[in-house]
Design a protein around this motif. Sequence first.
Motif, short mmCIF file in Angstrom:
data_model
loop_
_atom_site.label_atom_id
_atom_site.label_comp_id
_atom_site.label_asym_id
_atom_site.label_seq_id
_atom_site.Cartn_x
_atom_site.Cartn_y
_atom_site.Cartn_z
N MET A 106 0.84 -1.18 0.00
CA MET A 106 0.00 0.00 0.00
C MET A 106 0.88 1.24 0.00
O MET A 106 1.87 1.33 0.72
N ALA A 107 0.53 2.20 -0.80
CA ALA A 107 1.31 3.43 -0.91
C ALA A 107 1.17 4.27 0.36
O ALA A 107 0.12 4.31 0.99
N ALA A 108 2.26 4.92 0.71
CA ALA A 108 2.24 5.80 1.88
C ALA A 108 1.42 7.04 1.57
O ALA A 108 1.37 7.51 0.43
N LEU A 109 0.78 7.56 2.58
CA LEU A 109 0.03 8.80 2.43
C LEU A 109 0.98 9.98 2.61
O LEU A 109 1.95 9.89 3.36
N VAL A 110 0.69 11.07 1.93
CA VAL A 110 1.53 12.26 2.02
C VAL A 110 1.66 12.73 3.47
O VAL A 110 2.75 13.06 3.93
N ARG A 111 0.56 12.70 4.20
CA ARG A 111 0.60 13.16 5.59
C ARG A 111 1.53 12.30 6.45
O ARG A 111 2.17 12.80 7.37
N GLU A 112 1.61 11.00 6.14
CA GLU A 112 2.51 10.11 6.89
C GLU A 112 3.96 10.43 6.60
O GLU A 112 4.80 10.48 7.51
N VAL A 113 4.27 10.66 5.35
CA VAL A 113 5.66 10.95 4.96
C VAL A 113 6.08 12.31 5.51
O VAL A 113 7.19 12.46 6.04
N ILE A 114 5.22 13.30 5.42
CA ILE A 114 5.55 14.62 5.98
C ILE A 114 5.74 14.52 7.48
O ILE A 114 6.68 15.11 8.04
N ALA A 117 7.49 0.40 -5.94
CA ALA A 117 6.19 -0.23 -6.17
C ALA A 117 5.97 -0.51 -7.66
O ALA A 117 5.26 -1.45 -8.00
N ALA A 118 6.59 0.27 -8.53
CA ALA A 118 6.39 0.11 -9.97
C ALA A 118 7.19 -1.06 -10.54
O ALA A 118 6.89 -1.54 -11.63
N ALA A 119 8.21 -1.52 -9.83
CA ALA A 119 9.01 -2.65 -10.32
C ALA A 119 8.14 -3.90 -10.36
O ALA A 119 7.44 -4.20 -9.40
N PRO A 120 8.18 -4.62 -11.46
CA PRO A 120 7.38 -5.84 -11.56
C PRO A 120 7.76 -6.83 -10.46
O PRO A 120 8.93 -6.98 -10.14
N VAL A 121 6.77 -7.51 -9.94
CA VAL A 121 7.00 -8.49 -8.87
C VAL A 121 7.74 -9.69 -9.43
O VAL A 121 7.41 -10.20 -10.49
N GLY A 122 8.78 -10.11 -8.73
CA GLY A 122 9.54 -11.29 -9.13
C GLY A 122 10.61 -11.03 -10.17
O GLY A 122 11.37 -11.90 -10.51
N VAL A 123 10.65 -9.81 -10.70
CA VAL A 123 11.66 -9.47 -11.70
C VAL A 123 12.75 -8.69 -11.00
O VAL A 123 12.48 -7.66 -10.39
N PRO A 124 13.99 -9.16 -11.08
CA PRO A 124 15.08 -8.43 -10.41
C PRO A 124 15.29 -7.06 -11.06
O PRO A 124 15.09 -6.90 -12.26
N ASN A 125 15.66 -6.13 -10.26
CA ASN A 125 15.92 -4.78 -10.74
C ASN A 125 17.36 -4.74 -11.23
O ASN A 125 18.29 -4.64 -10.45
N ILE A 126 17.56 -4.84 -12.55
CA ILE A 126 18.90 -4.89 -13.14
C ILE A 126 19.30 -3.50 -13.61
O ILE A 126 18.55 -2.81 -14.29
N ASP A 127 20.50 -3.13 -13.25
CA ASP A 127 21.05 -1.84 -13.66
C ASP A 127 21.18 -1.83 -15.17
O ASP A 127 21.68 -2.79 -15.78
N VAL A 128 20.76 -0.74 -15.83
CA VAL A 128 20.81 -0.66 -17.28
C VAL A 128 22.23 -0.68 -17.82
O VAL A 128 22.45 -0.96 -18.99
N SER A 129 23.21 -0.39 -16.99
CA SER A 129 24.60 -0.41 -17.45
C SER A 129 25.19 -1.81 -17.45
O SER A 129 26.30 -2.02 -17.90
N THR A 130 24.44 -2.79 -16.96
CA THR A 130 24.91 -4.18 -16.93
C THR A 130 25.01 -4.72 -18.36
O THR A 130 24.08 -4.57 -19.15
N LYS A 131 26.15 -5.31 -18.68
CA LYS A 131 26.37 -5.88 -20.02
C LYS A 131 26.25 -7.39 -19.96
O LYS A 131 26.75 -8.03 -19.04
#
Length: 108
Positions: free
Chosen positions: A1-9, A82-96
């Motif tokens: 669940m996304a944090a509310l603005v009031r919680e982060v502030i 939250a936008a990263a697909p579930v189960g897909v590793p977050n790979i750096d775009v500079s990885t060859k």
Amino acid sequence: MAALVREVIGDVLRRARVEQGRTLREVSDSARVSLGYLSEVERGRKEASSELLNAICAALEVPLSRVLTEAGGELAAEESRAAAPVGVPNIDVSTKVVIPQVASMAVA
């Protein structure tokens, strides 16, 4: 669940107060806000008006723009996670990745 603005502030305000070693009472007196209400704002239970946020920031001697910038950065980081697909590793775009050439095999 996304944090509310009031919680982060509220988190940003609490961090600023704690970093200064100040109590809720000291800040609430200086900001002319009830201690209970300030506590509710810090815990993200109450959404403070811009006037109240300004008073709290003045009491903390922290620019309102800094509080909002930090809160925005935290929200952006959370949205990115939250936008990263579930189960897909977050790979750096500079990885060859090197894919070896397939050798042809003649069948006799």
